[in-house]
Design a protein around this motif. Structure first.
Motif, PDB file in Angstrom:
ATOM      1  N   LYS A  22       0.828  -1.205   0.050  1.00 28.08           N
ATOM      2  CA  LYS A  22       0.138  -0.167   0.119  1.00 28.08           C
ATOM      3  C   LYS A  22       0.923   1.336  -0.036  1.00 28.08           C
ATOM      4  O   LYS A  22       0.294   2.240  -0.419  1.00 28.08           O
ATOM      5  CB  LYS A  22      -0.957  -0.046   1.166  1.00 28.08           C
ATOM      6  CG  LYS A  22      -0.321   0.078   2.535  1.00 28.08           C
ATOM      7  CD  LYS A  22      -1.142   0.259   3.582  1.00 28.08           C
ATOM      8  CE  LYS A  22      -0.535   0.440   5.102  1.00 28.08           C
ATOM      9  NZ  LYS A  22       0.074  -0.576   5.337  1.00 28.08           N
ATOM     10  N   GLY A  23       2.086   1.035   0.292  1.00 26.83           N
ATOM     11  CA  GLY A  23       2.911   2.413   0.645  1.00 26.83           C
ATOM     12  C   GLY A  23       3.480   3.063  -0.581  1.00 26.83           C
ATOM     13  O   GLY A  23       3.908   4.132  -0.863  1.00 26.83           O
ATOM     14  N   THR A  58      13.610   4.341   5.606  1.00 31.10           N
ATOM     15  CA  THR A  58      13.188   3.067   5.488  1.00 31.10           C
ATOM     16  C   THR A  58      13.844   2.341   6.660  1.00 31.10           C
ATOM     17  O   THR A  58      12.940   1.720   7.374  1.00 31.10           O
ATOM     18  CB  THR A  58      13.661   2.397   4.244  1.00 31.10           C
ATOM     19  OG1 THR A  58      13.025   3.137   3.088  1.00 31.10           O
ATOM     20  CG2 THR A  58      12.846   0.865   4.128  1.00 31.10           C
ATOM     21  N   PHE A  59      15.050   2.451   7.032  1.00 30.93           N
ATOM     22  CA  PHE A  59      15.696   1.699   7.996  1.00 30.93           C
ATOM     23  C   PHE A  59      15.008   1.901   9.461  1.00 30.93           C
ATOM     24  O   PHE A  59      14.521   1.244  10.033  1.00 30.93           O
ATOM     25  CB  PHE A  59      17.110   1.866   8.226  1.00 30.93           C
ATOM     26  CG  PHE A  59      17.929   1.385   9.315  1.00 30.93           C
ATOM     27  CD1 PHE A  59      17.929  -0.021   9.265  1.00 30.93           C
ATOM     28  CD2 PHE A  59      18.219   2.068  10.348  1.00 30.93           C
ATOM     29  CE1 PHE A  59      18.615  -0.723  10.520  1.00 30.93           C
ATOM     30  CE2 PHE A  59      18.849   1.455  11.745  1.00 30.93           C
ATOM     31  CZ  PHE A  59      18.992   0.106  11.662  1.00 30.93           C
ATOM     32  N   GLY A 143       5.987  -0.727   8.003  1.00 32.00           N
ATOM     33  CA  GLY A 143       7.302  -0.003   8.126  1.00 32.00           C
ATOM     34  C   GLY A 143       8.017  -0.147   6.852  1.00 32.00           C
ATOM     35  O   GLY A 143       8.459   1.100   6.139  1.00 32.00           O
ATOM     36  N   LEU A 144       8.204  -1.260   6.488  1.00 32.08           N
ATOM     37  CA  LEU A 144       8.947  -1.431   5.211  1.00 32.08           C
ATOM     38  C   LEU A 144       8.286  -1.083   3.806  1.00 32.08           C
ATOM     39  O   LEU A 144       9.002  -0.359   3.034  1.00 32.08           O
ATOM     40  CB  LEU A 144       9.387  -3.221   4.955  1.00 32.08           C
ATOM     41  CG  LEU A 144      10.580  -3.467   4.041  1.00 32.08           C
ATOM     42  CD1 LEU A 144      11.733  -2.812   4.532  1.00 32.08           C
ATOM     43  CD2 LEU A 144      10.635  -5.051   4.071  1.00 32.08           C
ATOM     44  N   GLY A 145       7.250  -1.328   3.617  1.00 32.93           N
ATOM     45  CA  GLY A 145       6.522  -0.682   2.622  1.00 32.93           C
ATOM     46  C   GLY A 145       6.185   0.725   2.633  1.00 32.93           C
ATOM     47  O   GLY A 145       6.502   1.292   1.320  1.00 32.93           O
ATOM     48  N   ILE A 146       5.840   1.384   3.595  1.00 28.68           N
ATOM     49  CA  ILE A 146       5.718   3.023   3.630  1.00 28.68           C
ATOM     50  C   ILE A 146       7.302   3.447   3.533  1.00 28.68           C
ATOM     51  O   ILE A 146       7.144   4.348   2.682  1.00 28.68           O
ATOM     52  CB  ILE A 146       5.247   3.410   5.090  1.00 28.68           C
ATOM     53  CG1 ILE A 146       3.957   2.802   5.326  1.00 28.68           C
ATOM     54  CG2 ILE A 146       5.133   4.654   5.184  1.00 28.68           C
ATOM     55  CD1 ILE A 146       2.903   3.506   4.498  1.00 28.68           C
TER      56      ILE A 146
END
Lengths: 211, 207
Positions: A22-23, A58-59, A143-146
């Motif tokens: 979705k991100g 991202t990290f 978190g990874l996707g966004i």
């Protein structure tokens, strides 16, 4: 901000994929939610700057989402915001130290924007709206996707500005410098390119919604 | 979701105190650990960048003298001098100089001055000038094919180190007069301090 609160028990592969994907377009933090505008406009004068900033964020997003989700039950409601901020600030400082040590050139060019990830509303927004209400695995995917969606937005914006403004992309010359429009590497260019990209992404989302 | 909420700690004084204490304690521990882990690498990369810059801008040398800190004209900041020697003869000095007049503020430059007092090269160490405009200072002033904009082999005694727009002898970067002025400001500062303390810096005998 609307957040998808998913039931904790019957998550299937499709839901995991949705949490992750979705991100990129549907809830892209930059183009749709219009969050994190300060680094978005500030660092995207070149594609490589956008990529560095995107990966650093991202990290931080991934790690803070994991940790917040992990300890969400141990933190009393009234002090959750200060706890989240400390967690986020810790990971930002870790990124800052690592970048300074191993990629000093990139660290120099991003400068002040690295410590400013602490106050990037995307990071705290995901901690508060998603990670504090969901399980670890979903939170990590979120978190990874966004984060990658943010990264994608910055690289796209940086790439277009670099291409139009200096005739290069990732420092590789595409066309001679005498044809460039300098405006695009300057601040106004950031607003113009961002405006058009938001329009395009909105159009894509609208078309998708019709189907 | 519901089972999660049930387990949530209540916001009592003790719970809040313990939660915040634990979070900050672990954060402090983590950061201290990462700092120790990266400290050497950070120092090394800084020294490496500095030495690389020095070797690019000076005539050939085999030994660097002890760095020397000299206050600038205003007395509030210091310039750092790295004298270089070949066979114990002074061949030039690298000056870590700066200007605060850049388009985006602070600019740090490592400038090389050879033993006849001319600039032998420079490296921009730190700047935040506009990419594609002011950032061109990294190569603009060392372009030996265009004598109007090149500062190598010149010094503020032989040439006016002011942009042509202001009546000087150096061609400014196209569309970046402010960055160019700041660049020259840093070089002139380095030169003036060097001239004032020439003997002290070069060490004459090479010691």
């Amino acid at each position: 901000m609307k957040s998808p609160v998913l039931p904790g028990n019957n998550l299937d592969v499709m839901d995991h994929w949705k949490n992750f994907s979705k991100g990129f377009i549907k809830e892209n933090p930059v183009f749709v939610l219009l969050l994190g505008m300060c680094p978005t406009l500030g660092v995207t004068s070149s594609a490589i700057n956008g990529l560095g900033m995107g990966l650093a964020t991202t990290f931080v997003l991934l790690m803070s989402n994991i940790v917040v989700s992990l300890i969400k039950n141990l933190i009393p409601d009234k002090v959750r915001i200060p706890s989240f901020i400390v967690i986020i600030a810790t990971f930002v400082t870790v990124v800052q130290l690592i970048m300074e040590a191993y990629v000093p050139a990139l660290y120099e060019s991003l400068g002040l924007f690295i410590p400013l990830i602490v106050v990037n509303c995307i990071v705290l927004g995901r901690a508060e709206a998603f990670a504090s209400k969901n399980k670890i695995f979903s939170s990590a995917l979120d978190g990874l996707g966004i984060g990658l969606g943010f990264c994608f937005a910055l690289v796209l914006l940086g790439g277009i500005r670099e291409l139009l403004g200096s005739g290069k992309i990732f420092d590789i010359t595409v066309y001679p410098e005498s044809y460039v429009t300098l405006l695009f590497v300057l601040a106004p260019g950031a607003f113009i390119v961002l405006g058009y990209l938001i329009a395009v992404i909105n159009l894509i989302n609208k078309e998708k919604g019709k189907k | 979701m519901e089972e999660d909420n049930m387990a949530k700690r209540e916001s009592t004084f003790l719970n809040m105190f313990l939660a915040l204490f634990a979070v900050t304690f672990i954060a402090a521990f983590t950061l201290g650990f990462v700092y120790e882990l990266t400290k050497d690498a950070i120092d090394n990369s800084k020294i490496k960048a500095q030495n690389e810059a020095i070797s690019k801008i000076l005539p050939e040398f085999d030994r660097l003298g002890d760095p020397l800190k000299v206050p600038d004209e205003s007395g509030s900041d210091t310039l750092e001098f790295f004298p270089a020697y070949k066979n114990d003869k002074f061949v030039g000095v690298a000056v870590k100089t700066f200007s605060k007049k850049g388009f985006s503020g602070f600019i740090s430059i490592m400038a090389g001055i050879d033993n006849s007092g001319n600039f032998s090269g420079y490296q921009v160490l730190e700047h935040a000038e506009t990419p594609g405009l002011g950032s061109k200072m990294e190569s603009w002033f060392s372009n030996t094919e265009k004598s109007g904009q090149c500062i190598i082999g010149k010094n503020p005694g032989s040439h006016q180190f002011v942009v042509t727009k202001d009546g000087g002898d150096i061609d400014a970067i196209t569309a970046s007069t402010i960055s160019s002025r700041a660049f020259l400001d840093a070089l002139v500062k380095a030169y003036n301090v060097y001239k004032e303390k020439e003997n002290e810096i070069s060490g004459i005998t090479g010691e």
